[in-house]
Scaffold this motif. Structure first.
Motif, short mmCIF file in Angstrom:
data_model
loop_
_atom_site.label_atom_id
_atom_site.label_comp_id
_atom_site.label_asym_id
_atom_site.label_seq_id
_atom_site.Cartn_x
_atom_site.Cartn_y
_atom_site.Cartn_z
N ALA A 24 21.44 32.33 15.71
CA ALA A 24 20.62 32.18 14.51
C ALA A 24 20.47 30.70 14.14
N MET A 25 21.56 29.95 14.28
CA MET A 25 21.48 28.51 13.98
C MET A 25 20.63 27.80 15.04
N GLN A 26 20.83 28.14 16.29
CA GLN A 26 20.14 27.48 17.40
C GLN A 26 18.62 27.66 17.33
N PHE A 27 18.19 28.85 16.91
CA PHE A 27 16.75 29.15 16.91
C PHE A 27 16.16 29.25 15.51
N HIS A 28 16.88 28.75 14.51
CA HIS A 28 16.36 28.82 13.15
C HIS A 28 15.06 28.03 13.07
N PRO A 29 14.01 28.63 12.52
CA PRO A 29 12.70 27.95 12.46
C PRO A 29 12.74 26.58 11.79
#
Length: 167
Positions: free
Chosen positions: A29-34
Motif C-alpha cells: 500500500a505504501m509502495q503503490f500509494h497514488p
C-alpha cells in the motif's frame, strides 16, 4: 486466479499467516500509494491507481476467510454463491430456523441476555465451520467446502443481525 496470493507472496491455500498478510499489505500500500506518483506521468499515475485498487481488493478477499474460500473455490471453477448451488444440510436448515425464531422472540421481549447467548453460540459455530473449511481445502474436498461457505454466509448474516440487535 491465483494473482492475489502471488501479489502477497502467500501460498495458495486456505490457511494463511495473517501477520504476513498485514505486513505485506502495508508495504504494498505504501509502495503503490497514488500520492507517491504525483510527479509521475499520467500513465504511471493511472498504473499506480490501478495497482492500489488491486492491492486493496486482494487484501479484502484474503483477510476474510469466507471470501478467501470463495476465491480458492473459483480457481477450481466452483462458485459457491451460484443460485443453482442450493444444497445445505437439513440439520443446518433446522438449526437456522431455530436461531431465527430465538432472535425474533428475544428482540420482541428485548431480552439482551438471550441475544448475547445466541451471539456466543453462533460465533462458536462459525469458528467450527472455519476449522472444517481448512480441513476440506487441505483434503481438496471442494464440494463440501462450497456448502460450508454457504453455511458461513448465513452465520455471518445472522451475526450481523445479532450485533445490530445488541446495538
Amino acid at each position: 486466479m491465483t494473482q492475489y496470493f502471488q501479489l502477497f507472496r502467500l501460498p495458495e491455500q486456505f490457511s494463511i499467516d495473517n501477520q504476513i498478510l498485514e505486513q505485506t499489505y502495508r508495504t504494498l500500500a505504501m509502495q503503490f500509494h497514488p500520492d507517491k506518483f504525483v510527479a509521475a506521468s499520467a500513465f504511471e499515475q493511472k498504473q499506480a491507481m490501478m495497482m492500489s485498487a488491486t492491492i486493496n481488493q486482494a487484501y479484502q478477499v484474503l483477510k476474510n476467510p469466507l471470501e478467501r474460500a470463495v476465491y480458492l473455490l473459483q480457481a477450481q471453477n466452483i462458485n459457491p454463491d451460484d443460485p443453482n448451488n442450493t444444497h445445505i444440510a437439513p440439520e443446518f436448515l433446522m438449526q437456522q430456523m431455530q436461531w431465527r425464531e430465538m432472535l425474533m422472540e428475544a428482540r420482541i421481549e428485548n431480552d439482551t441476555d438471550t441475544i448475547q447467548q445466541l451471539h456466543t453460540e453462533i460465533t462458536a459455530k462459525r469458528e467450527d465451520l472455519l476449522g472444517s473449511l481448512k480441513t476440506y481445502f487441505d483434503e481438496k474436498r471442494y464440494i463440501e467446502a462450497a456448502e460450508t461457505v454457504r453455511q458461513g454466509r448465513f452465520l455471518d448474516k445472522m451475526l450481523h443481525e445479532i450485533e445490530t440487535a445488541l446495538g
